[in-house]
Design a protein around this motif. Structure first.
Motif, mmCIF file in Angstrom:
data_model
loop_
_atom_site.group_PDB
_atom_site.id
_atom_site.type_symbol
_atom_site.label_atom_id
_atom_site.label_comp_id
_atom_site.label_asym_id
_atom_site.label_seq_id
_atom_site.Cartn_x
_atom_site.Cartn_y
_atom_site.Cartn_z
ATOM 1 N N LYS A 65 49.471 47.106 96.775
ATOM 2 C CA LYS A 65 48.034 47.004 97.035
ATOM 3 C C LYS A 65 47.730 46.143 98.257
ATOM 4 O O LYS A 65 46.703 46.331 98.923
ATOM 5 C CB LYS A 65 47.311 46.444 95.814
ATOM 6 C CG LYS A 65 47.653 44.995 95.486
ATOM 7 C CD LYS A 65 46.869 44.509 94.279
ATOM 8 C CE LYS A 65 47.175 43.041 93.964
ATOM 9 N NZ LYS A 65 46.421 42.573 92.783
ATOM 10 N N ASP A 66 48.627 45.225 98.587
ATOM 11 C CA ASP A 66 48.393 44.341 99.734
ATOM 12 C C ASP A 66 48.625 45.035 101.074
ATOM 13 O O ASP A 66 48.156 44.552 102.111
ATOM 14 C CB ASP A 66 49.295 43.106 99.632
ATOM 15 C CG ASP A 66 48.997 42.276 98.388
ATOM 16 O OD1 ASP A 66 47.807 42.199 98.017
ATOM 17 O OD2 ASP A 66 49.950 41.729 97.798
ATOM 18 N N GLY A 67 49.373 46.138 101.046
ATOM 19 C CA GLY A 67 49.656 46.834 102.308
ATOM 20 C C GLY A 67 49.224 48.283 102.317
ATOM 21 O O GLY A 67 49.546 49.021 103.256
ATOM 22 N N TYR B 78 58.166 46.694 98.824
ATOM 23 C CA TYR B 78 57.132 46.306 97.872
ATOM 24 C C TYR B 78 57.759 45.706 96.618
ATOM 25 O O TYR B 78 58.797 46.191 96.131
ATOM 26 C CB TYR B 78 56.281 47.510 97.472
ATOM 27 C CG TYR B 78 55.603 48.191 98.622
ATOM 28 C CD1 TYR B 78 54.617 47.548 99.365
ATOM 29 C CD2 TYR B 78 55.959 49.494 98.996
ATOM 30 C CE1 TYR B 78 53.996 48.180 100.442
ATOM 31 C CE2 TYR B 78 55.341 50.127 100.052
ATOM 32 C CZ TYR B 78 54.366 49.470 100.782
ATOM 33 O OH TYR B 78 53.754 50.094 101.842
ATOM 34 N N ASN B 79 57.125 44.679 96.115
ATOM 35 C CA ASN B 79 57.533 44.077 94.852
ATOM 36 C C ASN B 79 57.057 44.987 93.721
ATOM 37 O O ASN B 79 55.857 45.184 93.554
ATOM 38 C CB ASN B 79 56.904 42.686 94.725
ATOM 39 C CG ASN B 79 57.312 41.983 93.447
ATOM 40 O OD1 ASN B 79 57.928 42.563 92.557
ATOM 41 N ND2 ASN B 79 56.957 40.710 93.338
ATOM 42 N N ASN C 188 51.434 58.985 95.700
ATOM 43 C CA ASN C 188 50.120 59.231 95.116
ATOM 44 C C ASN C 188 49.898 58.446 93.831
ATOM 45 O O ASN C 188 48.767 58.052 93.533
ATOM 46 C CB ASN C 188 49.931 60.731 94.874
ATOM 47 C CG ASN C 188 49.566 61.466 96.152
ATOM 48 O OD1 ASN C 188 49.102 60.861 97.113
ATOM 49 N ND2 ASN C 188 49.788 62.769 96.172
ATOM 50 N N TYR C 189 50.956 58.202 93.084
ATOM 51 C CA TYR C 189 50.802 57.366 91.891
ATOM 52 C C TYR C 189 50.343 55.963 92.282
ATOM 53 O O TYR C 189 49.435 55.399 91.673
ATOM 54 C CB TYR C 189 52.119 57.288 91.129
ATOM 55 C CG TYR C 189 52.045 56.392 89.911
ATOM 56 C CD1 TYR C 189 51.568 56.869 88.698
ATOM 57 C CD2 TYR C 189 52.447 55.052 89.976
ATOM 58 C CE1 TYR C 189 51.482 56.042 87.581
ATOM 59 C CE2 TYR C 189 52.365 54.222 88.866
ATOM 60 C CZ TYR C 189 51.884 54.724 87.682
ATOM 61 O OH TYR C 189 51.792 53.895 86.582
ATOM 62 N N GLU C 190 50.966 55.413 93.316
ATOM 63 C CA GLU C 190 50.586 54.068 93.771
ATOM 64 C C GLU C 190 49.143 54.056 94.275
ATOM 65 O O GLU C 190 48.381 53.117 93.997
ATOM 66 C CB GLU C 190 51.539 53.593 94.870
ATOM 67 C CG GLU C 190 53.001 53.458 94.455
ATOM 68 C CD GLU C 190 53.249 52.282 93.517
ATOM 69 O OE1 GLU C 190 52.331 51.462 93.308
ATOM 70 O OE2 GLU C 190 54.379 52.176 93.000
ATOM 71 N N THR D 188 46.680 54.459 91.316
ATOM 72 C CA THR D 188 46.619 53.233 90.517
ATOM 73 C C THR D 188 45.605 52.252 91.094
ATOM 74 O O THR D 188 44.956 51.499 90.361
ATOM 75 C CB THR D 188 48.013 52.573 90.457
ATOM 76 O OG1 THR D 188 48.930 53.464 89.798
ATOM 77 C CG2 THR D 188 47.979 51.265 89.696
ATOM 78 N N LEU D 189 45.446 52.302 92.411
ATOM 79 C CA LEU D 189 44.485 51.417 93.085
ATOM 80 C C LEU D 189 43.097 52.053 93.187
ATOM 81 O O LEU D 189 42.192 51.466 93.786
ATOM 82 C CB LEU D 189 44.988 51.078 94.483
ATOM 83 C CG LEU D 189 46.333 50.346 94.567
ATOM 84 C CD1 LEU D 189 46.716 50.114 96.020
ATOM 85 C CD2 LEU D 189 46.284 49.033 93.809
ATOM 86 N N GLY D 190 42.944 53.236 92.631
ATOM 87 C CA GLY D 190 41.665 53.923 92.725
ATOM 88 C C GLY D 190 41.429 54.561 94.075
ATOM 89 O O GLY D 190 40.281 54.863 94.430
ATOM 90 N N LEU D 191 42.494 54.789 94.840
ATOM 91 C CA LEU D 191 42.386 55.401 96.158
ATOM 92 C C LEU D 191 42.653 56.900 96.081
ATOM 93 O O LEU D 191 43.327 57.374 95.165
ATOM 94 C CB LEU D 191 43.376 54.744 97.126
ATOM 95 C CG LEU D 191 43.158 53.245 97.384
ATOM 96 C CD1 LEU D 191 44.310 52.679 98.211
ATOM 97 C CD2 LEU D 191 41.826 52.995 98.076
#
Length: 228
Positions: free
Chosen positions: A71-73, A43-44, A99-101, A104-107
């Motif tokens: 977020k793309d994957g 991931y970038n 979980n932070y990632e 951050t996306l609201g998931l």
């Protein structure tokens, strides 16, 4: 039972201070046996790569610059994880970044109820010993000669082997099976270790004399517990 063994690589130690996950590797096991299914992604992080972190995993900002954003994957990753228990070494660290990632996306974050921490297991099984992945590979004879740098998928593959050993080794999958239609008894000859001479199996049932002595002994006991 389906389990996912996984590992992450990051830009640092704490997502709350701006560090990001840059790689994740996941290995699928069913009943502690590898299925051959895996998930791997870079991931970038949209930030620089500290020199200290790059020394650990060798992933430079330049290498990651053309990789997709998390977020793309994210949905592909979640689909692979499913609802299986997630096994990681020092799992609090990996769960923290994952979980932070997601948050951050609201998931929905991954529940810690699904966490299996091999570091905690190793500390219970081998108190006072070294518990790094390298040390556990050495303890259990897992070949890590190809591990020059940390890598999420490679470390997950090594951890899968270590995890099997921590949970009881290769024999954990061996079970005694009974034939539902016919029960067979196989008598194996016993050989004396030096001469190779045949020696019949010794009888283990008590004879009449031994049973009589045992009954007499029971009669001699004064108020035994089993008659209270």
């Amino acid at each position: 039972m389906r389990e996912i063994i996984f590992d992450t690589e990051t830009t640092g130690l704490d997502p709350k201070t701006g560090d990001r996950m840059v790689e994740i590797g996941c290995i699928e096991m069913v009943n502690r046996v590898l299925t051959g299914e895996s998930f791997h992604a870079y991931y970038n992080p949209e930030r620089d790569m500290p020199a200290e972190a790059e020394k650990v995993h060798g992933l430079s900002a330049s290498f990651l610059s053309d990789k997709p954003l998390f977020k793309d994957g994210a949905q592909d990753l979640l689909a692979f994880l499913g609802d299986a228990p997630l096994v990681a070494h020092n799992a609090q660290f990996d769960f923290g970044f994952l979980n932070y990632e997601l948050e951050t996306l609201g998931l929905e974050p991954v529940s810690h109820d699904r966490m299996v921490d091999t570091l905690a297991i190793a500390r219970r099984r081998h108190p006072g010993a070294k518990h790094s992945l390298d040390a556990l590979c050495s303890r259990y004879g897992v070949d890590r000669s190809h591990r020059v740098l940390h890598g999420a998928l490679l470390d997950a593959e090594l951890l899968a082997q270590v995890y099997v050993e921590l949970m009881g080794g290769r024999q954990i999958g061996l079970q005694l099976a009974a034939d539902n239609t016919q029960e067979e008894r196989v008598e194996t000859a016993v050989f004396a270790p030096k001469t190779g001479e045949y020696r019949a199996p010794r009888p283990h049932a008590a004879n009449k004399e031994e049973l009589a002595r045992h009954a007499a002994f029971l009669e001699s006991l004064d108020s035994p517990l089993w008659t209270s």
